[in-house]
Design an enzyme around this catalytic site. Structure first.
Site, PDB file in Angstrom:
ATOM      1  N   GLY A 172      -4.675  -0.920 -11.039  1.00 25.48           N
ATOM      2  CA  GLY A 172      -3.922  -2.373 -10.993  1.00 25.48           C
ATOM      3  C   GLY A 172      -4.087  -3.259  -9.602  1.00 25.48           C
ATOM      4  O   GLY A 172      -4.897  -2.184  -8.852  1.00 25.48           O
ATOM      5  N   GLY A 173      -3.474  -3.930  -9.242  1.00 24.18           N
ATOM      6  CA  GLY A 173      -3.511  -3.987  -7.507  1.00 24.18           C
ATOM      7  C   GLY A 173      -2.940  -2.862  -6.644  1.00 24.18           C
ATOM      8  O   GLY A 173      -3.295  -3.351  -5.386  1.00 24.18           O
ATOM      9  N   GLY A 407     -36.472   2.217  12.703  1.00 26.06           N
ATOM     10  CA  GLY A 407     -35.197   2.001  12.280  1.00 26.06           C
ATOM     11  C   GLY A 407     -34.364   2.981  12.649  1.00 26.06           C
ATOM     12  O   GLY A 407     -33.327   3.242  12.875  1.00 26.06           O
ATOM     13  N   ALA A 408     -34.460   3.954  11.523  1.00 25.14           N
ATOM     14  CA  ALA A 408     -33.385   5.037  11.896  1.00 25.14           C
ATOM     15  C   ALA A 408     -33.198   5.954  12.449  1.00 25.14           C
ATOM     16  O   ALA A 408     -32.111   6.597  13.711  1.00 25.14           O
ATOM     17  CB  ALA A 408     -33.346   6.466  10.143  1.00 25.14           C
TER      18      ALA A 408
HETATM   19  C1  HXC Z   1       7.955  -0.555 -15.439  1.00 21.72           C
HETATM   20  C2  HXC Z   1       6.697   1.563 -16.167  1.00 21.72           C
HETATM   21  C3  HXC Z   1       5.606   0.608 -15.069  1.00 21.72           C
HETATM   22  C4  HXC Z   1       5.763  -0.166 -15.361  1.00 21.72           C
HETATM   23  C5  HXC Z   1       5.636   3.075 -16.183  1.00 21.72           C
HETATM   24  N1  HXC Z   1       6.700   2.220 -16.961  1.00 21.72           N
HETATM   25  N2  HXC Z   1       5.306   2.362 -15.974  1.00 21.72           N
HETATM   26  N3  HXC Z   1       7.880   0.551 -15.790  1.00 21.72           N
HETATM   27  N4  HXC Z   1       6.903  -0.909 -14.802  1.00 21.72           N
HETATM   28  N5  HXC Z   1       5.012  -0.939 -14.641  1.00 21.72           N
HETATM   29  C6  HXC Z   1       7.902   3.230 -16.565  1.00 21.72           C
HETATM   30  C7  HXC Z   1       7.593   3.956 -18.971  1.00 21.72           C
HETATM   31  O1  HXC Z   1       8.196   2.287 -18.816  1.00 21.72           O
HETATM   32  C8  HXC Z   1       8.767   4.654 -19.154  1.00 21.72           C
HETATM   33  O2  HXC Z   1       9.694   4.542 -18.819  1.00 21.72           O
HETATM   34  C9  HXC Z   1       8.493   5.747 -17.685  1.00 21.72           C
HETATM   35  O3  HXC Z   1       7.604   4.670 -16.389  1.00 21.72           O
HETATM   36  C10 HXC Z   1       7.123   6.610 -17.544  1.00 21.72           C
HETATM   37  O4  HXC Z   1       6.443   5.770 -18.496  1.00 21.72           O
HETATM   38  P1  HXC Z   1       5.367   6.018 -20.054  1.00 21.72           P
HETATM   39  O5  HXC Z   1       4.586   5.396 -19.755  1.00 21.72           O
HETATM   40  O6  HXC Z   1       6.413   7.096 -20.517  1.00 21.72           O
HETATM   41  O7  HXC Z   1       4.237   8.000 -19.095  1.00 21.72           O
HETATM   42  P2  HXC Z   1       3.246   8.001 -19.259  1.00 21.72           P
HETATM   43  O8  HXC Z   1       2.937   8.725 -20.940  1.00 21.72           O
HETATM   44  O9  HXC Z   1       2.398   9.496 -18.688  1.00 21.72           O
HETATM   45  O10 HXC Z   1       2.103   6.744 -19.715  1.00 21.72           O
HETATM   46  C11 HXC Z   1       1.977   6.345 -17.715  1.00 21.72           C
HETATM   47  C12 HXC Z   1       1.031   5.305 -17.709  1.00 21.72           C
HETATM   48  C13 HXC Z   1       2.366   4.109 -18.273  1.00 21.72           C
HETATM   49  C14 HXC Z   1      -0.028   5.806 -18.269  1.00 21.72           C
HETATM   50  C15 HXC Z   1       1.371   4.854 -15.917  1.00 21.72           C
HETATM   51  O11 HXC Z   1       3.335   4.298 -17.938  1.00 21.72           O
HETATM   52  C16 HXC Z   1       1.157   2.753 -18.149  1.00 21.72           C
HETATM   53  O12 HXC Z   1       0.381   2.243 -18.294  1.00 21.72           O
HETATM   54  N6  HXC Z   1       2.578   1.795 -16.955  1.00 21.72           N
HETATM   55  C17 HXC Z   1       1.736   0.421 -16.994  1.00 21.72           C
HETATM   56  C18 HXC Z   1       0.341   0.683 -15.946  1.00 21.72           C
HETATM   57  C19 HXC Z   1       0.645  -1.096 -15.715  1.00 21.72           C
HETATM   58  O13 HXC Z   1      -0.696  -1.338 -16.461  1.00 21.72           O
HETATM   59  N7  HXC Z   1       0.401  -1.126 -14.500  1.00 21.72           N
HETATM   60  C20 HXC Z   1       0.085  -2.239 -13.411  1.00 21.72           C
HETATM   61  C21 HXC Z   1       0.933  -3.327 -13.638  1.00 21.72           C
HETATM   62  S1  HXC Z   1       0.232  -4.410 -13.165  1.00 21.72           S
HETATM   63  P3  HXC Z   1      11.552   5.395 -20.235  1.00 21.72           P
HETATM   64  O14 HXC Z   1      12.517   4.474 -19.445  1.00 21.72           O
HETATM   65  O15 HXC Z   1      10.761   5.047 -21.229  1.00 21.72           O
HETATM   66  O16 HXC Z   1      11.296   6.849 -18.527  1.00 21.72           O
HETATM   67  C22 HXC Z   1       0.290  -4.353 -11.062  1.00 21.72           C
HETATM   68  C23 HXC Z   1      -0.316  -5.212 -10.465  1.00 21.72           C
HETATM   69  C24 HXC Z   1      -0.238  -4.925  -9.278  1.00 21.72           C
HETATM   70  O17 HXC Z   1       0.268  -2.555 -10.755  1.00 21.72           O
HETATM   71  C25 HXC Z   1      -1.039  -6.301  -8.151  1.00 21.72           C
HETATM   72  C26 HXC Z   1      -0.440  -5.975  -6.886  1.00 21.72           C
HETATM   73  C27 HXC Z   1      -1.495  -6.747  -6.120  1.00 21.72           C
END
Ligand code: HXC
Length: 517
Positions: A172-173, A407-408
């Site tokens: 994401g961001g 040009g290059a």
């Molecule tokens: C809160 C999160 C999290 C998140 C992971 N965790 N990502 N908690 N917010 N964004 C937590 C999980 O709940 C879990 O907690 C622990 O971290 C480990 O994650 P797992 O999912 O068990 O790990 P894994 O299976 O290795 O998967 C990794 C992952 C997945 C692929 C990154 O966690 C995932 O898809 N996360 C979300 C990714 C995402 O969509 N991010 C974008 C958010 S929006 P527990 O308590 O169970 O241990 C964004 C916008 C930003 O970022 C904009 C800025 C301009």
């Protein structure tokens, strides 16, 4: 025990507890993915015992965000500073074992603080990323957190070197802070970066792709150019970040780093006398030229696998860092395409911002023709190269090794783009275009009306080559300073860099320029 001793004991226990981060189980999971924990990375990165941690006790306002009593140690990121090979560097290390290294309000504020410290202290900042992105439970304060990081990345751009090491997910961001920094390292197989992941892509446009194919280190190092160095593992990544830092000053106006060498500035490079093949259509590897000229033959090359028709690299000449930009005839005849122009332009601007002199090697047949290039915007991408060289005020030296056409020719740091000193090897061909193309245009009538057009063309082409495809016409017009023997290249470059070390060049006062992005 007295009250003071009790307090000290409680403090020690609290601190020890915080240092455990996600705990043994999650640390094991991290290791099973061939990833080190943030604290292990810190130990590899900083000189032993030099790390000073900042804001260890910072915690999320968990209840406010519905995280309950969830204990996110250090709020998922370790921040601080220490010495890297004796020089101070500021850094943040996200820890995937603590709530997936997700970025919440306080997590972001820790990063802001260490970035602010780096800028005030005028020292490099390195971000080690391993995070699930914005902490979903915290909502908009997480996004606010990213905004503050992007703002600081931009404010610090061109002031202190900023480096990102992607050592896990970046989605994401969250990808935009790395993209705003000067250099991006990734680890093969364990790191990836993308705006939208495979699941969303499948749902929205029906395309199927794996994490690694979409945004892994190799994908970004070969296809998008987002990644400058695709590294083998965490250790290799950290070592390469340290190598890069060894080439860079602390701040834009700091003293350049000096690395002592036994290599002599007078060393001749006899191997260069024979490197250009007899036949103009045969290629050679420009990397060998750059290696030959560099102190101890050491070069450190970003973007090694992307836009390979141009090579950019850090080398040292007499212990001082020099940025090299060189067409590489080994790939696509060293042609300038839109990606090569971008690659070179960003490198030139980085070097200029940090007062690193530029050394250009030109062997270029021209800009890449074709609809793909035109529609991809070769005009505006190519313009970036002209712009970057023209605005750069650092010492600029150019060596023409073979073809330097049209040009290059102008684009590869010619005299009128502000090159301080242009040299050419006797094999150089500095001309508007290659002899065949030129004769087909200017002698079309003579060739067509000749009794034997093929032999007439041959005769005219060799006459043209004799007159124009050499360095002497440019030397006679003062468009280049010298014709040199290839073996003398290192010696000449070292002498000129030494003479130009106090160079000062001024530009018109303005708010900022407007490079054609
Ligand atoms: C809160 C999160 C999290 C998140 C992971 N965790 N990502 N908690 N917010 N964004 C937590 C999980 O709940 C879990 O907690 C622990 O971290 C480990 O994650 P797992 O999912 O068990 O790990 P894994 O299976 O290795 O998967 C990794 C992952 C997945 C692929 C990154 O966690 C995932 O898809 N996360 C979300 C990714 C995402 O969509 N991010 C974008 C958010 S929006 P527990 O308590 O169970 O241990 C964004 C916008 C930003 O970022 C904009 C800025 C301009």
């Amino acid at each position: 025990m007295g009250a003071t001793a009790d307090k000290l004991k409680a403090f020690e226990e609290k601190r020890a507890d915080l240092l455990t981060m996600g705990g043994d189980k999650l640390i094991e999971k991290q290791h099973s993915l061939k990833k080190l924990t943030a604290r292990e990375r810190i130990n590899l990165f900083f000189d032993e015992g030099s790390f000073q941690e900042t804001q260890l006790f910072v915690k999320t306002r968990s209840t406010l965000f519905g995280l309950g009593e969830k204990d996110i140690k250090a709020d998922g990121v370790i921040t601080g500073f220490g010495k890297v090979n004796g020089r101070t560097v500021f850094a943040s290390f996200q820890d995937f074992t603590s709530a997936g290294g997700s970025l919440g309000e306080m997590h972001a504020k820790k990063i802001w603080k260490v970035m602010d410290l780096a800028m005030d202290a005028r020292k490099p900042f390195v971000s080690f990323n391993d995070s699930g992105g914005a902490r979903i439970q915290e909502g908009v304060p997480s996004l606010d957190g990213y905004g503050g990081i992007f703002y600081r990345n931009t404010n610090g751009s061109g002031y202190i070197p900023q480096i990102t090491a992607i050592m896990g997910p970046t989605a994401g961001g969250a990808v935009y802070s790395p993209a705003l920094t000067d250099w991006v390292f990734m680890v093969k197989e364990s790191s990836y970066m993308y705006i939208t992941g495979p699941d969303v892509i499948k749902a929205v446009i029906g395309e199927e792709v794996s994490h690694d194919e979409l945004g892994g280190a190799v994908a970004h190092a070969t296809k998008s150019g987002v990644c400058h160095w695709a590294t083998e593992n965490d250790e290799d990544c950290i070592n390469k970040v340290k190598t890069l830092l060894s080439f860079l000053p602390d701040c834009y106006d700091s003293m350049q780093p000096f690395v002592a060498t036994n290599d002599s500035p007078d060393r001749e490079c006899p191997e260069l006398d024979t490197i250009v093949p007899d036949r103009a259509t045969r290629s050679y590897d420009m990397r060998k030229v750059v290696e030959a000229v560099a102190d101890d033959n050491i070069i450190f090359e970003p973007h090694e696998m992307w836009a390979k028709s141009i090579l950019v690299a850090f080398i040292r000449i007499m212990g001082q860092t020099v940025g090299v930009i060189a067409n590489n005839p080994k790939f696509n005849a060293g042609v300038l395409d839109y990606m090569a122009s971008d690659k070179a332009s960003r490198f030139i601007r980085f070097c200029d911002a940090f007062n690193i002199p530029l050394l250009t090697f030109a062997d270029v047949p021209g800009y890449m023709p074709g609809t793909h290039q035109e529609w991809a915007g070769i005009i505006s991408h190519g313009a970036k190269l002209l712009f970057s060289y023209s605005e750069a005020t650092v010492p600029k030296i150019t060596v023409v090794t073979r073809k330097d056409y049209g040009g290059a020719y102008i684009g590869m740091c010619s005299k009128q783009l502000g090159a301080d000193y242009v040299m050419a090897w006797p094999t150089a061909e500095i001309a508007v275009m290659g002899a065949e193309g030129a004769c087909n245009i200017i002698y079309r009538r003579e060739i067509n009306s000749a009794e034997d057009p093929a032999s007439k063309r041959k005769e005219l082409v060799s006459a043209y080559e004799e007159q124009f495809n050499n360095p002497y016409f440019a030397a006679r017009m003062g468009i280049i300073e010298e014709v040199i023997a290839p073996r003398e290249t290192r010696k000449r470059v070292a002498t000129i860099l030494d003479a130009l070390k106090d160079k000062k060049e001024v530009r018109l006062p303005k708010k900022h320029n407007n490079i054609p992005l």
